[in-house]
Design a protein around this motif. Structure first.
Motif, PDB file in Angstrom:
ATOM      1  N   UNK A 110       0.832  -1.202   0.000  1.00 36.46           N
ATOM      2  CA  UNK A 110       0.000   0.000   0.000  1.00 36.46           C
ATOM      3  C   UNK A 110       0.868   1.253   0.000  1.00 36.46           C
ATOM      4  N   UNK A 111       0.546   2.204  -0.871  1.00 38.50           N
ATOM      5  CA  UNK A 111       1.321   3.432  -0.983  1.00 38.50           C
ATOM      6  C   UNK A 111       0.643   4.625  -0.316  1.00 38.50           C
ATOM      7  N   UNK A 117       0.104   6.908   2.989  1.00 35.52           N
ATOM      8  CA  UNK A 117       0.869   7.195   4.197  1.00 35.52           C
ATOM      9  C   UNK A 117       0.025   6.918   5.437  1.00 35.52           C
ATOM     10  N   UNK A 118       0.700   6.794   6.551  1.00 33.12           N
ATOM     11  CA  UNK A 118       0.019   6.607   7.834  1.00 33.12           C
ATOM     12  C   UNK A 118      -0.944   7.770   8.058  1.00 33.12           C
ATOM     13  N   UNK A 119      -0.505   8.992   7.782  1.00 33.84           N
ATOM     14  CA  UNK A 119      -1.348  10.175   7.982  1.00 33.84           C
ATOM     15  C   UNK A 119      -2.592  10.128   7.095  1.00 33.84           C
ATOM     16  N   UNK A 120      -2.440   9.738   5.822  1.00 28.92           N
ATOM     17  CA  UNK A 120      -3.591   9.659   4.917  1.00 28.92           C
ATOM     18  C   UNK A 120      -4.605   8.619   5.406  1.00 28.92           C
ATOM     19  N   UNK A 121      -4.097   7.470   5.846  1.00 31.11           N
ATOM     20  CA  UNK A 121      -4.988   6.418   6.333  1.00 31.11           C
ATOM     21  C   UNK A 121      -5.737   6.887   7.572  1.00 31.11           C
ATOM     22  N   UNK A 122      -5.022   7.495   8.501  1.00 36.48           N
ATOM     23  CA  UNK A 122      -5.671   7.974   9.732  1.00 36.48           C
ATOM     24  C   UNK A 122      -6.717   9.040   9.433  1.00 36.48           C
ATOM     25  N   UNK A 133      -7.890   9.650  -1.811  1.00 36.15           N
ATOM     26  CA  UNK A 133      -6.525   9.192  -2.058  1.00 36.15           C
ATOM     27  C   UNK A 133      -6.300   7.764  -1.602  1.00 36.15           C
ATOM     28  N   UNK A 134      -6.932   7.388  -0.500  1.00 37.87           N
ATOM     29  CA  UNK A 134      -6.798   6.029   0.011  1.00 37.87           C
ATOM     30  C   UNK A 134      -7.433   5.053  -0.976  1.00 37.87           C
ATOM     31  N   UNK A 135      -8.616   5.380  -1.452  1.00 32.70           N
ATOM     32  CA  UNK A 135      -9.308   4.516  -2.412  1.00 32.70           C
ATOM     33  C   UNK A 135      -8.483   4.370  -3.689  1.00 32.70           C
ATOM     34  N   UNK A 136      -7.826   5.444  -4.102  1.00 32.41           N
ATOM     35  CA  UNK A 136      -7.034   5.436  -5.323  1.00 32.41           C
ATOM     36  C   UNK A 136      -5.710   4.679  -5.164  1.00 32.41           C
ATOM     37  N   UNK A 137      -5.010   4.909  -4.063  1.00 31.43           N
ATOM     38  CA  UNK A 137      -3.674   4.339  -3.859  1.00 31.43           C
ATOM     39  C   UNK A 137      -3.672   2.949  -3.232  1.00 31.43           C
ATOM     40  N   UNK A 138      -4.722   2.624  -2.509  1.00 27.75           N
ATOM     41  CA  UNK A 138      -4.747   1.349  -1.798  1.00 27.75           C
ATOM     42  C   UNK A 138      -6.194   0.883  -1.624  1.00 27.75           C
ATOM     43  N   UNK A 139      -6.852   0.541  -2.736  1.00 34.43           N
ATOM     44  CA  UNK A 139      -8.282   0.202  -2.672  1.00 34.43           C
ATOM     45  C   UNK A 139      -8.609  -0.983  -1.779  1.00 34.43           C
ATOM     46  N   UNK A 170     -10.338  -0.308   1.622  1.00 30.45           N
ATOM     47  CA  UNK A 170     -11.733   0.117   1.719  1.00 30.45           C
ATOM     48  C   UNK A 170     -12.709  -0.787   0.974  1.00 30.45           C
ATOM     49  N   UNK A 171     -12.216  -1.645   0.100  1.00 30.44           N
ATOM     50  CA  UNK A 171     -13.112  -2.454  -0.727  1.00 30.44           C
ATOM     51  C   UNK A 171     -13.935  -3.452   0.051  1.00 30.44           C
ATOM     52  N   UNK A 172     -13.295  -4.252   0.871  1.00 31.51           N
ATOM     53  CA  UNK A 172     -14.007  -5.343   1.508  1.00 31.51           C
ATOM     54  C   UNK A 172     -14.337  -5.088   2.965  1.00 31.51           C
TER      55      UNK A 172
END
Length: 158
Positions: A105-106, A108-113, A143-149, A152-154
């Motif tokens: 996953x690309x 960042x910790x900050x984006x995920x939080x 950005x999370x959906x785009x970089x590391x779907x 959030x997908x499942x």
């Protein structure tokens, strides 16, 4: 379709409520700019631990979701909400944080939080009068959906 969107947001939000390591280890300092895919196992668990409180939903909030998912109108939703509140059932939670979804996953910790705290805010704001058509993943999650779907997908990762 509207209920599937809500169910996906609900599953993703609730899956993180009780995640993390129960080993009693001390907190470690995380670099908020570090990519989720580069975290060690201990660091990944720390992300989950850091989000446990901000993501926690009160029973009333969870009952709002139960009512919305299982009703066709406001009156029925309110009746389900009331029954849920007085039930002896424990609040809905997950027992694990699925950190395997961090692999590669690309984000960042900050984006995920930021995304997950916004999702919790969306869930907390729902009520029996909420319009399903307006319920979408928060803008902070784009950005999370785009970089590391997979996160959030499942609904299993977060």
């Amino acid at each position: 379709m509207r209920r599937m969107t809500l169910l996906g947001v609900l599953a993703a939000g609730l899956a993180l409520v009780a995640c993390g390591d129960e080993g009693g280890e001390t907190a470690i300092a995380l670099d908020e700019n570090q990519l989720l895919g580069e975290l060690t196992s201990q660091e990944a668990n720390q992300v989950c631990d850091d989000l446990e409180q901000p993501m926690k939903l009160a029973k009333a909030d969870q009952c709002d979701l139960v009512g919305l998912l299982n009703s066709s109108g406001i009156e029925e939703c309110v009746a389900i909400w009331r029954a849920c509140l007085i039930s002896a059932n424990e609040p809905l939670t997950s027992t694990r944080c699925f950190t395997y979804d961090f692999e590669g996953c690309t984000v960042t910790v900050a984006e995920a939080k930021t995304c997950l705290i916004a999702m919790a805010g969306t869930l907390k704001a729902l009520s029996c009068g909420s319009d399903f058509d307006l319920l979408q993943p928060p803008e902070e999650c784009a950005g999370v959906r785009e970089k590391c779907p997979s996160l959030l997908e499942n609904g299993e990762g977060f």
